[in-house]
Write an enzyme that holds these catalytic residues in place. Structure first.
Site, PDB file in Angstrom:
ATOM      1  N   ASN A   1      25.484  92.247  85.409  1.00 42.89           N
ATOM      2  CA  ASN A   1      25.146  90.981  85.581  1.00 42.89           C
ATOM      3  C   ASN A   1      25.102  90.285  84.098  1.00 42.89           C
ATOM      4  O   ASN A   1      25.074  90.827  83.167  1.00 42.89           O
ATOM      5  CB  ASN A   1      23.783  90.786  85.938  1.00 42.89           C
ATOM      6  CG  ASN A   1      23.630  90.844  87.523  1.00 42.89           C
ATOM      7  OD1 ASN A   1      24.551  90.683  88.015  1.00 42.89           O
ATOM      8  ND2 ASN A   1      22.369  90.861  87.946  1.00 42.89           N
ATOM      9  N   ARG A   2      25.360  88.948  83.911  1.00 42.03           N
ATOM     10  CA  ARG A   2      25.273  88.525  82.721  1.00 42.03           C
ATOM     11  C   ARG A   2      23.716  88.399  82.200  1.00 42.03           C
ATOM     12  O   ARG A   2      23.124  87.574  82.865  1.00 42.03           O
ATOM     13  CB  ARG A   2      25.822  87.013  82.544  1.00 42.03           C
ATOM     14  CG  ARG A   2      26.827  86.906  82.140  1.00 42.03           C
ATOM     15  CD  ARG A   2      27.493  85.430  82.227  1.00 42.03           C
ATOM     16  NE  ARG A   2      27.232  84.632  81.031  1.00 42.03           N
ATOM     17  CZ  ARG A   2      27.737  83.464  80.805  1.00 42.03           C
ATOM     18  NH1 ARG A   2      28.438  82.934  81.552  1.00 42.03           N
ATOM     19  NH2 ARG A   2      27.314  82.955  79.673  1.00 42.03           N
TER      20      ARG A   2
END
Ligand code: CTP
Length: 208
Positions: free
Chosen positions: A22-23
């Protein structure tokens, strides 16, 4: 008080050289850990890989996958008065992890994913946590409504919500603008540095 904080992304391996993630820079969670330590709390930070230095004077458990983070939280949460879940946990992970590096084959490739366990959502009912529980919600629309749904579903005392569609705040930015969503009300806070916001959030969380 004893404060557990999750931070950063999780990484979900596909094969020995590839992963899904995930960012997340981890900045908000690390700023909260530093602020909690500064305010005299005993802090345990459970974090996925980030490029940040570990704040001084805290305990640290590094993890990689969502399953690792679940295990670490499950084994530690009972010792804590406050749990703050700032990590960007992968909601899905590859159903199978290849032992060897996958080789190119056709023009398309399909990877089957399976749901990970919801760590925050397990804190009350499965792990039996009785302390103050704080979640985060990164939303791109209907920020307050979505965050309230999470707050009630996951039995949180507070969800800190932010609008990640805004380019100027969140993710890699050093600033953030959040709405505090409680089970029965909400309050928007002004845009602020993540450090200052973290300090203010800790003051608010102590009062819960
Ligand atoms: N979280 C967690 N474990 C997961 C997924 C999320 O602990 N497997 C925590 C995050 O750390 C954060 C909050 O839950 O505090 C964010 O939830 P999110 O994944 O956005 O909520 P969902 O209810 O899964 O909603 P969505 O439909 O947006 O995925």
């Amino acid at each position: 008080m004893k404060v557990l904080i999750t931070a950063g992304p999780t990484v979900e391996p596909i094969d020995p050289v590839r992963y899904l993630t995930n960012r997340s820079s981890g900045k908000m969670g690390y700023a909260l850990a530093a602020a909690a330590a500064k305010r005299g709390h005993s802090v345990l930070l459970i974090s996925g890989p980030t490029s940040l230095g570990i704040p001084e004077g805290i305990d640290f458990i590094p993890i990689e996958s969502a399953a690792d983070m679940y295990q670490a939280v499950e084994s530690q949460i009972g010792r804590h008065d406050i749990a703050i879940f700032a990590a960007a946990v992968a909601d899905y992970t590859p159903a199978q992890v290849a032992d060897q590096k996958l080789k190119k084959m056709g023009e398309e490739m399909i990877i089957t994913l399976k749901r990970t366990k919801d760590i925050l959502g397990s804190a009350r009912d499965i792990m039996g946590f009785k302390g103050r529980l704080v979640g985060f919600a990164a939303e791109t629309e209907n920020v307050e409504n979505n965050a309230r749904g999470k707050c009630l579903r996951k039995k949180c005392d507070l969800v800190v919500a932010n609008d990640v569609s805004r380019k100027d705040i969140g993710f890699d930015s050093s600033e953030n603008e959040v709405t505090l969503v409680y089970p029965d009300r909400s309050e928007a806070l002004p845009q602020d540095s993540k450090e200052h916001l973290a300090y203010h959030l800790m003051e608010i969380i102590e009062e819960l």
